[in-house]
Design a protein around this motif. Sequence first.
Motif, PDB file in Angstrom:
ATOM      1  N   UNK A   1      -2.404   0.854   7.324  1.00 11.61           N
ATOM      2  CA  UNK A   1      -2.666   1.737   8.455  1.00 11.61           C
ATOM      3  C   UNK A   1      -1.841   3.015   8.336  1.00 11.61           C
ATOM      4  N   UNK A   2      -0.577   2.886   7.977  1.00  8.37           N
ATOM      5  CA  UNK A   2       0.295   4.062   7.854  1.00  8.37           C
ATOM      6  C   UNK A   2      -0.242   5.052   6.820  1.00  8.37           C
ATOM      7  N   UNK A   3      -0.662   4.555   5.648  1.00 10.34           N
ATOM      8  CA  UNK A   3      -1.109   5.477   4.600  1.00 10.34           C
ATOM      9  C   UNK A   3      -2.476   6.079   4.932  1.00 10.34           C
TER      10      UNK A   3
ATOM     11  N   UNK B   1       0.837  -1.198   0.000  1.00  7.83           N
ATOM     12  CA  UNK B   1       0.000   0.000   0.000  1.00  7.83           C
ATOM     13  C   UNK B   1       0.868   1.242   0.000  1.00  7.83           C
ATOM     14  N   UNK B   2       0.438   2.253  -0.752  1.00 11.52           N
ATOM     15  CA  UNK B   2       1.107   3.547  -0.781  1.00 11.52           C
ATOM     16  C   UNK B   2       0.094   4.584  -1.264  1.00 11.52           C
ATOM     17  N   UNK B   3       0.490   5.846  -1.219  1.00  4.96           N
ATOM     18  CA  UNK B   3      -0.353   6.931  -1.714  1.00  4.96           C
ATOM     19  C   UNK B   3       0.161   7.398  -3.067  1.00  4.96           C
TER      20      UNK B   3
ATOM     21  N   UNK C   1      -3.558   6.714   7.980  1.00  5.36           N
ATOM     22  CA  UNK C   1      -3.272   7.735   8.987  1.00  5.36           C
ATOM     23  C   UNK C   1      -2.677   8.983   8.338  1.00  5.36           C
ATOM     24  N   UNK C   2      -1.790   8.782   7.371  1.00  3.87           N
ATOM     25  CA  UNK C   2      -1.185   9.929   6.685  1.00  3.87           C
ATOM     26  C   UNK C   2      -2.249  10.753   5.979  1.00  3.87           C
ATOM     27  N   UNK C   3      -3.214  10.088   5.361  1.00  8.65           N
ATOM     28  CA  UNK C   3      -4.311  10.812   4.702  1.00  8.65           C
ATOM     29  C   UNK C   3      -5.122  11.616   5.705  1.00  8.65           C
ATOM     30  N   UNK C   4      -5.174  11.126   6.941  1.00  8.32           N
ATOM     31  CA  UNK C   4      -5.934  11.815   7.992  1.00  8.32           C
ATOM     32  C   UNK C   4      -5.092  12.865   8.715  1.00  8.32           C
ATOM     33  N   UNK C   5      -3.848  13.070   8.256  1.00  6.61           N
ATOM     34  CA  UNK C   5      -2.979  14.035   8.890  1.00  6.61           C
ATOM     35  C   UNK C   5      -2.430  13.574  10.217  1.00  6.61           C
TER      36      UNK C   5
ATOM     37  N   UNK D   1      -4.262   9.749  -2.828  1.00  8.58           N
ATOM     38  CA  UNK D   1      -5.216   8.639  -2.759  1.00  8.58           C
ATOM     39  C   UNK D   1      -4.445   7.320  -2.675  1.00  8.58           C
ATOM     40  N   UNK D   2      -5.140   6.268  -2.253  1.00  9.07           N
ATOM     41  CA  UNK D   2      -4.512   4.954  -2.222  1.00  9.07           C
ATOM     42  C   UNK D   2      -4.114   4.549  -3.640  1.00  9.07           C
ATOM     43  N   UNK D   3      -2.839   4.195  -3.823  1.00  9.33           N
ATOM     44  CA  UNK D   3      -2.351   3.800  -5.147  1.00  9.33           C
ATOM     45  C   UNK D   3      -3.014   2.502  -5.581  1.00  9.33           C
TER      46      UNK D   3
END
Length: 297
Positions: A188-190, A114-116, A192-196, A121-123
């Motif tokens: 989870x990491x990505x 998973x990555x952005x 959370x990153x999207x949520x700041x 957005x989710x890749x």
Amino acid sequence: MEFLTTSEAADYLRLGERKLYELVTNGAIPCTKVTGKWLFPRHELDLWVLSGLARPAGMLIAEPPPVVGGSQDELLDWSLRESGSGLGSMSEGSARGLERLQRDEVMAAAVHFHSLDADGNLAADASATALRDAPDLHDAVLVAFVRREQGLVLSPGNPKRLRGLSDVLALGARMAMRQQGTGAQMLLDVLLKRAGASTRDLHRVETPALTGPDLAEIVRAGQADCGVATRAAARSAGLDFVPLVWENFDLAMRQRSYFRPAMQALIRFLNERRLRQRAEELTGYDPSPAGQIRFAA
């Protein structure tokens, strides 16, 4: 996926059509019959040719052991047994599985990276990107296994009324973690990153779980309020579930491994009705892409 007609396939392989039909009759070449006509997937023809590639004695490459490394999955474990492939499993997470594949320590790796993307957005094809960028995997193939549902695994009855990661952050819910390098932890990491936010903002259970079922057991035992795992893992443990995303769950391997008997036994099994029935029983799976080649180097 590009399909070739009989004449196109014969030209592509530089074979006579008579010889091509002989290979079809013997089941020795990848093909499918649609409305009475044979069609040949071009990607699989490439893999079929490469699987028989002859090398000088000094270039012989040792065959990897018949093991699928990478991510743990209940439907995959069941399929390895039921397919009669003889393939074993070694569940250590997507990143570790890919590392073992690079070193030829496993025949395939089950992955869900998973990555952005650039837009945050989710890749869509993070696993294909991981294979493309991996050193020493210039001959990689990514075969779809299933799409599956990932989300929050919760105590029965969802006593904290958690509806998503925003509630987990706002309420300080205790969250079970997975070890770094697993697809669930990447997800989870990505998110959370999207949520700041980041994992530092969570009330974490510090000892990470090796697999999704291990994480579900931590929640079931009351040591955590929630964690990220599949719907199937939640159901097996008798836990509640709040969906977050559907993800691709794939098998990465080298081209030369694709046509090995053990791997072919598993890939053939992916088209059987029994797989679809088991996916429905476990819940949280979409087996419709099973067996499709999603990326070939």
